[in-house]
Design an enzyme around this catalytic site. Structure first.
Site, PDB file in Angstrom:
ATOM      1  CD  GLU A  14      -2.340   1.870   0.324  1.00  0.00           C
ATOM      2  OE1 GLU A  14      -3.065   1.111  -0.325  1.00  0.00           O
ATOM      3  OE2 GLU A  14      -2.173   3.066   0.055  1.00  0.00           O
ATOM      4  CB  CYS A  61      -4.402   3.390   5.286  1.00  0.00           C
ATOM      5  SG  CYS A  61      -4.062   1.961   4.271  1.00  0.00           S
ATOM      6  CB  CYS A  64      -4.134   0.048   7.751  1.00  0.00           C
ATOM      7  SG  CYS A  64      -2.688  -0.256   6.791  1.00  0.00           S
ATOM      8  CG  HIS A  68      -4.607   4.798  11.153  1.00  0.00           C
ATOM      9  ND1 HIS A  68      -3.462   5.303  11.683  1.00  0.00           N
ATOM     10  CD2 HIS A  68      -4.237   4.072  10.077  1.00  0.00           C
ATOM     11  CE1 HIS A  68      -2.425   4.924  10.940  1.00  0.00           C
ATOM     12  NE2 HIS A  68      -2.877   4.164   9.961  1.00  0.00           N
ATOM     13  NE  ARG A 488       0.547  -3.170   6.150  1.00  0.00           N
ATOM     14  CZ  ARG A 488      -0.717  -3.531   5.962  1.00  0.00           C
ATOM     15  NH1 ARG A 488      -1.606  -3.303   6.892  1.00  0.00           N
ATOM     16  NH2 ARG A 488      -1.089  -4.118   4.850  1.00  0.00           N
ATOM     17  CB  SER A 511       4.649   1.437   7.532  1.00  0.00           C
ATOM     18  OG  SER A 511       3.853   0.280   7.392  1.00  0.00           O
ATOM     19  CB  CYS A 555       0.924   0.162   5.153  1.00  0.00           C
ATOM     20  SG  CYS A 555      -0.544   1.039   4.612  1.00  0.00           S
ATOM     21  CB  CYS A 558       0.080   3.715   7.517  1.00  0.00           C
ATOM     22  SG  CYS A 558      -1.546   3.002   7.370  1.00  0.00           S
TER      23      CYS A 558
END
Lengths: 576, 213, 359
Positions: A14, A61, A64, A68, A488, A511, A555, A558
């Site tokens: 991503e 995102c 994901c 968040h 992640r 990330s 990602c 993110c």
């Protein structure tokens, strides 16, 4: 001067990531990881209602989704010292678990398996032999010669029909592809089946969250999923058992397909167990809280330094000072104005893009990434940390977490017997090890998901229908840190609230920990460090770089807190 | 002894407008605030209730009366008697501009000079002018909210944006009217106490009393 | 097409993504050199299938993700049987320069449906979103020239979306703000219901014309009426039964969510009818109000999400905000106080100069 290899962007992730490596004698000597976009959601959040922050941050995102949102409500709750009713914790936990399962399955089968699996060779496989191999590692109900044969024929038919659409190929036939045709066929078949099972996890999330992607059932202080077993418009028996059935189906897939496949593939690539270790400081936060305050957790968290499991130190509760006080972000090599290392609450975000050198390569002395460099204080030094399922599994193993130990030991003994060499827990600190750790984490979570469900139902059975504690905002300034062990890795949201309005908001995301560029002292981030010493057989087709980078499940949307502008989504391999 | 002249100022139509406007505004404010925030016991079951629907029905009915009243006043701006026309009270000539400032000073107790006028003083006239403009906006946003599928009202109402934006404007103007009623009543009573024109009675029978020149 | 086969004979449709990926695999399976891939693609091109070019700008992939969760038609049959997807950055397996060439070629040929996902930044010359060295707005204008129809998927492409929320740091706008000489069909939502997008495409393919739209370019079949009109909790609204707070008695009884900020009464969408994820849910059905995500500027006009109306920014107040109701009440209170003072001054003056006014 040696030729630099630029892979821009890395695809099947991503977002937009650029990796620049310096090969020497077939191995990577130096590496620079550079996130390629910025949009700054922090600016938009300033002045808004803290109760809305989770809706905005969730839009960082769409892959994901949920994570968040969870971290954001926890950050505000932490600032307010607000407890979350038991039912709400369980509903959030089921969503967290189901999302993790969805994410891990998609990551392995659809985003990274193609680095290890040569689809072309599956056409040459003998389906009966495939069935035999499949039987030897798992009793999955959809493993059978007729099924493998059907998949193979379908593939052939596609080729003959010419109905190919606009799809092009990757690094097929690469010398680093080592699986026998039969195992490739097995993987391709499971790749197709996995599509259905990741979707079941999404359906479970939707039943609780109203829709997916982007759930809409959170509130600061709990959830808005109405619970009442005696009403037709609420979370009642029909809805609950629908969730359970979906979770059980996904669990079976994880246990019988995902984990055995990863072990089998790792066994064929056992020489890779020595590559991709990189930064061996690990950070994981506890998750799946079991009480309204967040002091007891089903998944443990903590830190490990220098790859030595005996150095483990736990992070015990929401707002644990050991975590909250020790996180910093450095922008020495990031495209932001200044050169500081600050605590997230003290940060400011002023973009300052300097680009690359005229020849298109990284300016080693200057700034080269949109990602900041998160660091953790250890013995009065700020050190880079690796986050993700590997960190969590290692911390869980070191702390004696029962389920983690059970599944790690089981996986390692199976891997040892398939690979024909003794493999211990330290072998997880490698490129395939990260995949294996992710599968083990999925296995642990698939069990815990059912546990959360049972606890929720038991609690409802006791007559507790509470889901929400209303927040109230004091005058003056308050600060909160919300963390979440996302698929992640460690995600933390940091908010400063003044008179009930957001004054400052920062997300330190998994990330970013991993993609992090160098810091003031020149310490490499995990991606960069993990590439050092990797083999690179063909600089035109740097498959090995993809393997190691994909093992982190990057990602980038993110990583730089952005709404992904999808830079150059094409693989551009330049040899300079 | 002062000698007063009884003067016919407000026509039947204007008085009809005033009372239709006043009563509909009052009803609209009360029901409007309820619709925005239904404060009654909301868990009651087992008895006949249709609270929100009833409130909305009253609001819409009052809204129609309000719209008729506004149209009537717009007509009188141009075709009413001398005192009802825009030209009489807007500060568009020297006399009215002067009157606007002298009225402000007078209301602030800074002068005792009071120009007796048969119609509106320029300050009141200006305020009423803006009130009617706001009333037109209120009518348009209201119709837009009420008939969201009617293409005519949608194209008219979407001058003010989406439904939500129109609703927000509608809500803010609702508060303006509440504020207006308060100020209007006070100033009228204050004037009636201090001055002989008979502002309060004039809106019932149409007559004002002015010092005979 | 029989897709049950992947599931070992169990009559179950393999997911759309499965077929998509299978296509990629099939191409790959040929193991042909790059130049051959182009030839194969040409041979495979079916002139019967209308061509589609799909562009990505400022987005979170949520729209594409949501499309992958649809089942009738699934994405695979859409792409394999109904349309020819000539360009899609995330679904194309790879092909660096080839991908760029595909785009160039598709644009040259013309007569394609253009689908746009994500907002377009305009500030500072559009530098906040560049693809292959060109800004999003340049690419969009070029691609729009020869498109027969333009569909904006999601609120970002339709109206700018989350990045356009105040203070809109990158100056993001929707497709319709840039392309003025062609109809743009907006399919907003965050992310949109995949069926609203699919239906738009199918409408065009089946009836050979674009669906009629509302004032904001949204197809009437999906956005013709407000959520409120089809909401299963509407009777509670009319009868005055409301949730006062999440988790209260009214919430447990499935009452109307109006008072906890539901924006259904001002949001046009078919959510209550079409629902999500094939599990018969939508936010209101689980107990959370609608957030109005299909409306332009909803990030500013629908927030705070759990309140009825947006806050009023107090000018010069350093970003201080208050609810309209608070302001209304305060204004009334201040005025009442001012009146009291005014009346008091009047009375005091009268007492002081009492004799004069007796005249």
């Amino acid at each position: 001067m040696a030729k630099r290899v630029v892979v821009d962007p890395i695809t099947r992730i991503e977002g937009h990531l650029r990796i620049e490596v310096l090969p020497e004698n077939g191995y990577i000597k130096d590496a620079y990881s550079s996130a390629q976009m910025w949009r700054g959601i922090e600016v938009i959040l300033q002045g808004r209602d803290p109760e809305d922050a989770w809706m905005f941050t969730q839009r960082i995102c769409g892959v994901c989704t949920t994570v968040h949102a969870i971290a954001s409500v926890r950050a505000v709750e932490n600032a307010l010292n607000l407890e979350v009713p038991y039912n709400a914790q369980m509903i959030r936990n089921i969503i967290i678990a189901a999302h993790a399962l969805h994410d891990h399955i998609v990551h392995f089968f659809h985003l990274s398996a193609l680095d290890w699996v040569d689809v072309v060779s599956a056409l040459k496989a003998d389906p009966y032999k495939t069935a035999k191999i499949a039987e030897s590692i798992s009793d999955w109900k959809l493993n059978g010669a007729p099924i493998f044969k059907a998949v193979q024929e379908k593939l052939k038919k596609f080729v003959e029909s010419g109905q190919l659409g606009p799809f092009a190929n990757g690094y097929w036939g690469h010398p680093a592809m080592k699986l026998p045709p039969e195992v490739n066929l097995l993987a391709v078949t499971h790749y197709l089946q996995a599509l259905d099972y990741q979707r079941k996890a999404d359906m479970a999330i939707a039943i609780l969250g109203g829709k997916n992607p982007h759930i809409q059932n959170l509130a600061v202080g709990g959830v808005s999923t109405a619970v009442n077993p005696d009403n037709e418009a609420t979370l009642n028996m029909e809805r609950l058992y629908y969730v359970k059935q979906l979770l059980e189906e996904v669990r079976e897939f994880v246990h019988k397909v995902y984990v055995p496949d990863v072990i089998a593939i790792s066994a064929f690539y056992k020489e890779w167990l020595q590559y991709g270790r990189g930064v061996d400081n690990y950070l994981a936060v506890p998750d799946l809280p079991q009480d309204p305050k967040g002091e007891v957790f089903d998944l443990p968290g903590g830190t490990i330094f220098g790859g030595d499991l005996s150095t483990v130190k736990p992070i015990k509760r929401f707002g644990d000072p050991y975590f909250v006080e020790n996180v910093r972000e450095c922008i020495a090599h990031s495209w932001y104005r200044g050169d500081w290392t600050r605590h997230p609450w003290e940060e400011e975000t002023v973009p300052h893009y300097t680009g690359f050198k005229p020849d298109g390569t990284v300016d080693e002395k200057g700034k080269y990434s949109w990602a900041k460099a998160p660091r953790f204080r250890h013995e009065n030094e700020y050190v880079p940390m690796q986050v993700g399922p590997l960190a969590q599994v290692l911390v869980g193993y070191a702390l004696g977490h029962e389920l983690t130990r059970k599944y790690v030991d089981r996986a390692l003994s199976m891997l040892s017997s398939l690979a024909g060499v003794k493999v211990d827990v330290n072998a997880l600190q490698s490129t395939p090890g990260r995949h294996l750790a992710r599968a083990i984490r999925a296995q642990v979570i698939s069990d815990l998901a059912i546990k959360q469900w049972e606890q929720l139902v038991d609690n409802i059975g006791r007559g507790d229908l509470e889901i929400y504690n209303p927040p109230s905002y004091p005058a003056g300034e308050i600060r909160g840190c919300g963390f979440h062990e996302a698929p992640r890795g460690t995600l933390s949201h940091w908010c400063v609230i003044e008179n009930g309005r957001i004054k400052n908001y920062q997300c330190v995301v998994p990330s970013t920990w991993n993609v992090s560029p160098r810091d003031t002292k020149g310490q490499m981030g995990p991606y960069e460090a993990s590439l050092i010493g990797n083999p690179i057989a063909d600089p035109e087709k740097p498959l090995e770089v993809l393997r190691t980078i994909h093992s982190f499940d990057p990602c980038i949307a993110c990583a730089v807190h952005v709404i992904d502008p999808k830079g150059e989504e094409i693989v551009k391999v330049k040899v300079l | 002894m002062a000698v007063y002249e009884k003067k016919y100022v407000w026509s039947v139509l204007l008085r009809l407008f005033h009372w239709a406007f006043a009563l509909s505004i009052f009803t609209l404010i009360v029901t409007g605030l309820y619709i925005n925030w239904p404060w009654t016991n909301t868990w009651m079951e087992g008895s006949h209730q249709f609270t929100m629907a009833t409130m909305r029905w009253i609001h819409f009915t009052a809204g129609m009366i309000f719209i008729c009243a506004v149209i009537l006043r717009l007509y009188l701006w141009f075709f009413g008697n001398k005192y009802e026309r825009l030209t009489d009270f807007l500060p568009i000539n020297g006399r009215n501009v002067k009157n606007l400032f002298s009225t402000l000073l007078y209301y602030a107790y800074l002068t005792n000079e009071h120009e007796e006028r048969a119609g509106h003083n320029a300050l009141a006239g200006t305020a009423y002018f803006f009130t009617i403009i706001l009333a037109v906006i209120q009518a348009i946003t209201g119709l837009y909210l009420l008939y969201p599928e009617n293409s005519f009202f949608v194209s008219l109402g979407s001058i003010f944006g989406t439904q939500q934006e129109a609703r927000f404007i509608h809500h803010l103007i609702n508060w303006y009217f509440a504020w207006f009623i308060l100020v209007h009543l006070y100033i009228v009573v204050w004037n009636s106490i201090r001055n002989p024109e008979g502002l309060v009675s004039s809106i019932f029978d149409g007559h004002k009393f002015l010092h005979k020149k | 097409m029989d897709r049950s086969i992947f599931m070992g004979g169990i009559p179950k449709t393999i997911s759309r993504r499965g077929f998509l990926r299978a296509c990629a695999i099939a191409t790959a399976a040929m193991g042909l050199p790059m130049e051959m891939v182009t030839k194969v693609a040409e041979a495979a091109e079916n002139p019967q299938r209308p061509r589609v070019v799909w562009l990505h700008f400022q987005e979170c992939t949520g729209c594409s993700e949501s499309l992958l969760r649809a089942s009738h038609p699934d994405l695979a049959s859409l792409i394999l049987d109904l349309i020819s997807l000539d360009y899609h950055e995330t679904l194309m397996a790879a092909a660096g320069k080839q991908a760029e060439e595909n785009l160039e070629k598709a644009i040259e040929k013309g007569d394609y449906i253009l689908v746009v996902e994500g907002g377009i930044p305009l500030r500072d010359g559009g530098v906040y979103c560049k693809i292959g060295g060109r800004t999003a707005v340049e690419i969009l204008k070029k691609a729009a020239e020869k498109a027969v129809a333009i569909i904006a998927i999601g609120t970002c492409a339709s109206y700018g979306g989350v990045q356009a929320a105040k203070p809109n740091p990158t100056g993001a706008v929707g497709v319709g703000d840039i392309i003025k000489n062609k109809p743009v069909i907006n399919v907003p939502g965050c992310p949109p219901n995949p069926y609203n997008f699919l239906s738009t495409v199918l409408y065009y393919l089946t009836f050979k014309k674009l669906p009629p739209t509302d004032k904001w370019g949204r197809p009437l079949f999906a956005f013709g009426r407000k959520i409120h009109d089809h909401c299963e909790r509407r009777p509670h609204f009319d009868e005055g039964r409301y949730v006062e707070q999440f988790g209260d008695q009214g919430h447990r009884l499935g009452f109307c969510l109006y008072k906890v900020g539901c924006k259904g009464p001002e949001t046009y969408s078919n959510c209550p009818v079409i629902r999500f994820n094939d599990v018969e849910v939508w936010p209101v059905s689980v107990g959370n109000g609608c957030y109005g995500c299909t409306e332009p500027n909803f990030w500013d006009t629908m927030t705070p999400f759990h309140k009825r109306l947006p806050n009023v920014k107090i000018p010069g107040g350093k970003g201080i905000q208050a609810s309209a109701t608070e302001i209304g009440k305060t204004a009334l209170g201040v005025t009442a106080a001012a009146i009291a003072v005014h009346a008091g001054v009047g009375i005091a003056k009268k007492l002081a100069t009492g004799s004069k006014s007796e005249e």
